[in-house]
Design a protein around this motif. Structure first.
Motif, PDB file in Angstrom:
ATOM      1  N   THR A  52       1.053  -1.167   0.080  1.00 34.70           N
ATOM      2  CA  THR A  52      -0.070   0.042   0.085  1.00 34.70           C
ATOM      3  C   THR A  52       0.673   1.191   0.045  1.00 34.70           C
ATOM      4  O   THR A  52       0.539   2.195  -0.929  1.00 34.70           O
ATOM      5  N   GLU A  53       1.796   1.318   1.066  1.00 34.54           N
ATOM      6  CA  GLU A  53       2.743   2.432   0.842  1.00 34.54           C
ATOM      7  C   GLU A  53       3.621   2.686  -0.379  1.00 34.54           C
ATOM      8  O   GLU A  53       3.846   3.921  -0.849  1.00 34.54           O
ATOM      9  N   SER A  54       3.853   1.443  -1.144  1.00 34.54           N
ATOM     10  CA  SER A  54       4.541   1.525  -2.549  1.00 34.54           C
ATOM     11  C   SER A  54       3.537   2.322  -3.336  1.00 34.54           C
ATOM     12  O   SER A  54       4.165   2.936  -4.099  1.00 34.54           O
ATOM     13  N   LYS A  55       2.234   1.790  -3.416  1.00 35.60           N
ATOM     14  CA  LYS A  55       1.451   2.317  -4.417  1.00 35.60           C
ATOM     15  C   LYS A  55       1.418   4.037  -4.398  1.00 35.60           C
ATOM     16  O   LYS A  55       1.272   4.546  -5.138  1.00 35.60           O
ATOM     17  N   LYS A  56       1.106   4.257  -3.003  1.00 38.32           N
ATOM     18  CA  LYS A  56       0.953   5.708  -2.667  1.00 38.32           C
ATOM     19  C   LYS A  56       2.219   6.425  -2.841  1.00 38.32           C
ATOM     20  O   LYS A  56       2.215   7.515  -3.401  1.00 38.32           O
ATOM     21  N   MET A  57       3.553   5.962  -2.658  1.00 38.28           N
ATOM     22  CA  MET A  57       4.617   6.431  -2.936  1.00 38.28           C
ATOM     23  C   MET A  57       4.599   6.677  -4.556  1.00 38.28           C
ATOM     24  O   MET A  57       5.220   7.706  -5.124  1.00 38.28           O
ATOM     25  N   SER A  58       4.455   5.788  -5.220  1.00 41.24           N
ATOM     26  CA  SER A  58       4.540   5.787  -6.732  1.00 41.24           C
ATOM     27  C   SER A  58       3.452   6.721  -7.264  1.00 41.24           C
ATOM     28  O   SER A  58       4.004   7.404  -8.188  1.00 41.24           O
ATOM     29  N   SER A  59       2.288   6.836  -6.774  1.00 39.89           N
ATOM     30  CA  SER A  59       1.453   7.929  -7.174  1.00 39.89           C
ATOM     31  C   SER A  59       1.744   9.069  -6.992  1.00 39.89           C
ATOM     32  O   SER A  59       1.649  10.120  -7.758  1.00 39.89           O
ATOM     33  N   GLU A  60       2.469   9.178  -5.586  1.00 41.87           N
ATOM     34  CA  GLU A  60       2.909  10.545  -5.450  1.00 41.87           C
ATOM     35  C   GLU A  60       3.999  11.077  -6.239  1.00 41.87           C
ATOM     36  O   GLU A  60       4.060  12.276  -6.708  1.00 41.87           O
ATOM     37  N   LEU A  61       5.072  10.035  -6.501  1.00 35.23           N
ATOM     38  CA  LEU A  61       6.190  10.406  -7.359  1.00 35.23           C
ATOM     39  C   LEU A  61       5.529  10.747  -8.877  1.00 35.23           C
ATOM     40  O   LEU A  61       6.206  11.895  -9.381  1.00 35.23           O
ATOM     41  N   PHE A  62       4.629  10.036  -9.400  1.00 38.51           N
ATOM     42  CA  PHE A  62       4.133  10.330 -10.559  1.00 38.51           C
ATOM     43  C   PHE A  62       3.708  11.855 -10.611  1.00 38.51           C
ATOM     44  O   PHE A  62       3.660  12.565 -11.609  1.00 38.51           O
ATOM     45  N   THR A  63       2.672  12.192  -9.663  1.00 42.12           N
ATOM     46  CA  THR A  63       2.212  13.635  -9.522  1.00 42.12           C
ATOM     47  C   THR A  63       3.272  14.669  -9.393  1.00 42.12           C
ATOM     48  O   THR A  63       3.221  15.454 -10.265  1.00 42.12           O
ATOM     49  N   LEU A  64       4.365  14.290  -8.544  1.00 48.83           N
ATOM     50  CA  LEU A  64       5.367  15.295  -8.576  1.00 48.83           C
ATOM     51  C   LEU A  64       6.387  15.434  -9.981  1.00 48.83           C
ATOM     52  O   LEU A  64       6.616  16.318 -10.521  1.00 48.83           O
ATOM     53  N   THR A  65       6.421  14.251 -10.593  1.00 49.44           N
ATOM     54  CA  THR A  65       7.020  14.255 -11.919  1.00 49.44           C
ATOM     55  C   THR A  65       6.356  14.875 -13.120  1.00 49.44           C
ATOM     56  O   THR A  65       7.108  15.721 -13.779  1.00 49.44           O
ATOM     57  N   TYR A  66       4.919  14.771 -13.059  1.00 48.27           N
ATOM     58  CA  TYR A  66       4.304  15.472 -14.019  1.00 48.27           C
ATOM     59  C   TYR A  66       4.224  16.958 -13.593  1.00 48.27           C
ATOM     60  O   TYR A  66       4.128  17.642 -14.695  1.00 48.27           O
ATOM     61  N   GLY A  67       4.093  17.420 -12.438  1.00 48.57           N
ATOM     62  CA  GLY A  67       4.228  18.792 -11.789  1.00 48.57           C
ATOM     63  C   GLY A  67       5.696  19.341 -12.529  1.00 48.57           C
ATOM     64  O   GLY A  67       5.340  20.431 -12.976  1.00 48.57           O
ATOM     65  N   ALA A  68       6.640  18.424 -12.421  1.00 48.53           N
ATOM     66  CA  ALA A  68       7.873  19.190 -12.778  1.00 48.53           C
ATOM     67  C   ALA A  68       7.827  19.274 -14.344  1.00 48.53           C
ATOM     68  O   ALA A  68       8.544  20.146 -15.153  1.00 48.53           O
ATOM     69  N   LEU A  69       7.256  18.307 -15.260  1.00 47.34           N
ATOM     70  CA  LEU A  69       6.973  18.392 -16.632  1.00 47.34           C
ATOM     71  C   LEU A  69       6.242  19.624 -16.946  1.00 47.34           C
ATOM     72  O   LEU A  69       6.735  20.319 -17.986  1.00 47.34           O
ATOM     73  N   VAL A  70       5.273  20.049 -16.439  1.00 43.88           N
ATOM     74  CA  VAL A  70       4.561  20.948 -16.725  1.00 43.88           C
ATOM     75  C   VAL A  70       5.280  22.505 -16.354  1.00 43.88           C
ATOM     76  O   VAL A  70       5.192  23.337 -17.244  1.00 43.88           O
ATOM     77  N   THR A  71       5.836  22.358 -15.285  1.00 45.36           N
ATOM     78  CA  THR A  71       6.817  23.448 -15.020  1.00 45.36           C
ATOM     79  C   THR A  71       7.631  23.767 -15.883  1.00 45.36           C
ATOM     80  O   THR A  71       7.845  25.169 -16.563  1.00 45.36           O
ATOM     81  N   GLN A  72       8.328  22.676 -16.334  1.00 40.18           N
ATOM     82  CA  GLN A  72       9.552  22.864 -17.612  1.00 40.18           C
ATOM     83  C   GLN A  72       8.766  23.568 -19.032  1.00 40.18           C
ATOM     84  O   GLN A  72       9.166  24.395 -19.584  1.00 40.18           O
TER      85      GLN A  72
END
Length: 223
Positions: A52-72
């Motif tokens: 469960t923690e891994s899925k949550k971390m993966s989701s948060e990582l994806f969200t943050l990665t996507y945010g970095a993409l939009v920012t760029q």
């Protein structure tokens, strides 16, 4: 004395087990078999928690990665409209490639109409890749348009739009993914955001419209 006797019986139980006997310990002390089951349950519980923690971390990582993409993209392009186009284009390219993985993992058969397509998108695809199940509403009388209502959009967690990017469609990648994936199954559609919680709306709404069925283009002379 009772406790000493229990320890003695436990030791005896271990010796007897080697001879093919299994005897539970008394006096409220767990036998080794019970202890093993307890340890196994504890291990399974820890593994489930880690999953469960891994899925949550993966989701948060994806969200943050996507945010970095939009920012760029916002840094690379002068206005929001160009960023929106790039997000849609990138999403389209993802959808074109993602459809093969989706069909292999979901075992979904061919949809017979746009309503079946809507159900698969909301109840299978979004659930599989984003962990949410949008509701399907606002069907047009002709049955060629509907809305996906996202009560929760994982892409916008931790996000707040700056005032100078009021025209940015932050999650426009999703529209491109839907368009690209459906095109690969011979369905041309239009997908666009009509409500967005980032802009003060109560929900996020993606409006989808069926355009046409894409026919296979066979070489001349073949049928």
């Amino acid at each position: 004395a009772g406790r000493a006797g229990a320890v003695s019986r436990c030791r005896q139980s271990r010796r007897l087990r080697g001879r093919g006997w299994v005897e539970p310990c008394q006096e409220g002390w767990p036998s080794e078999s019970v202890a093993r089951r307890g340890r196994a349950a504890g291990t399974m519980s820890r593994q489930a928690n880690r999953g469960t923690e891994s899925k949550k971390m993966s989701s948060e990582l994806f969200t943050l990665t996507y945010g970095a993409l939009v920012t760029q993209l916002c840094k690379d392009y002068e206005n929001d409209e160009d960023v929106n186009k790039q997000l849609d284009k990138m999403g389209y390219n993802i959808g074109v490639r993602l459809i093969e993985d989706f069909l292999a993992r979901s075992n979904v058969g061919r949809c017979h109409d746009f309503r079946e397509t809507a159900d698969v998108i909301a109840k299978v695809a979004f659930k599989m890749y984003l962990g949410i199940t949008p509701s399907i509403t606002n069907w047009s009388p002709a049955g060629d348009e509907f809305s996906l209502i996202l009560e929760n959009n994982p892409l916008v967690d931790f996000v707040e739009l700056p005032d100078n990017h009021s025209s940015l469609i932050y999650s426009n990648l999703l529209c491109g993914v839907l368009r690209g994936a459906l095109e690969m199954v011979q369905m041309a559609v239009e997908a666009k955001f009509v409500q967005d919680t980032l802009k003060g709306d109560g929900v996020t709404e993606i409006r989808m419209r069926f355009i046409r069925r894409i026919e296979d283009n066979l070489p001349a002379g073949e049928e």
